[in-house]
Design a protein around this motif. Structure first.
Motif, short mmCIF file in Angstrom:
data_model
loop_
_atom_site.label_atom_id
_atom_site.label_comp_id
_atom_site.label_asym_id
_atom_site.label_seq_id
_atom_site.Cartn_x
_atom_site.Cartn_y
_atom_site.Cartn_z
N PHE A 1 -20.10 44.82 -24.98
CA PHE A 1 -20.75 45.42 -23.81
C PHE A 1 -21.97 44.60 -23.38
N ALA A 2 -22.71 44.07 -24.32
CA ALA A 2 -23.88 43.27 -23.97
C ALA A 2 -23.45 41.99 -23.25
N VAL A 3 -22.37 41.36 -23.74
CA VAL A 3 -21.89 40.13 -23.09
C VAL A 3 -21.38 40.45 -21.70
N VAL A 4 -20.63 41.55 -21.54
CA VAL A 4 -20.07 41.92 -20.24
C VAL A 4 -21.19 42.27 -19.27
N LEU A 5 -22.17 43.00 -19.71
CA LEU A 5 -23.26 43.43 -18.82
C LEU A 5 -24.15 42.24 -18.43
N THR A 6 -24.31 41.26 -19.29
CA THR A 6 -25.15 40.12 -18.92
C THR A 6 -24.45 39.23 -17.91
N ARG A 7 -23.12 39.26 -17.83
CA ARG A 7 -22.40 38.44 -16.85
C ARG A 7 -22.38 39.11 -15.47
N LEU A 8 -22.69 40.34 -15.42
CA LEU A 8 -22.66 41.03 -14.12
C LEU A 8 -23.83 40.76 -13.33
#
Length: 104
Positions: free
Chosen positions: A97-104
């Motif tokens: 989730f942290a990786v996905v949210l930082t790419r947004l």
């Protein structure tokens, strides 16, 4: 002459008796001091004995608490060892989730 000699002998005997009496009083005083020292020493020994009993009791209590703490650590280890896979999955999910949210 004879009475003079008797008087001198009597004076010498009196002096000698007085010296012996003074010596005896001195010995008596020293014995009294020694008695006082031994009485104090005995009191210190009793006091130290009580202190040792207290220390021994505290050591026994601490030993029991350490053993109880060791059992608790063992239980906690067993619980976390069984939940290790769950903890890894939760950490991996949070990481994703942290990786996905930082790419947004």
């Amino acid at each position: 002459m004879m009475s003079q000699q008797l008087l001198e002998e009597e004076a010498d005997l009196s002096k000698h008796a007085s010296q012996r009496m003074n010596f005896a009083h001195g010995v008596e005083k020293e014995i009294a001091k020694l008695s006082e020292v031994f009485t104090r020493f005995g009191a210190l020994v009793v006091e130290q004995g009580e202190t040792i009993r207290i220390i021994d009791r505290d050591i026994e209590e601490a030993s029991m608490e350490v053993e109880e703490g060791h059992r608790h650590v063992g239980k906690t280890y067993a619980i976390t060892k069984g939940n290790r896979s769950v903890i890894i999955k939760v950490f991996a999910t949070i990481l994703i989730f942290a990786v996905v949210l930082t790419r947004l």
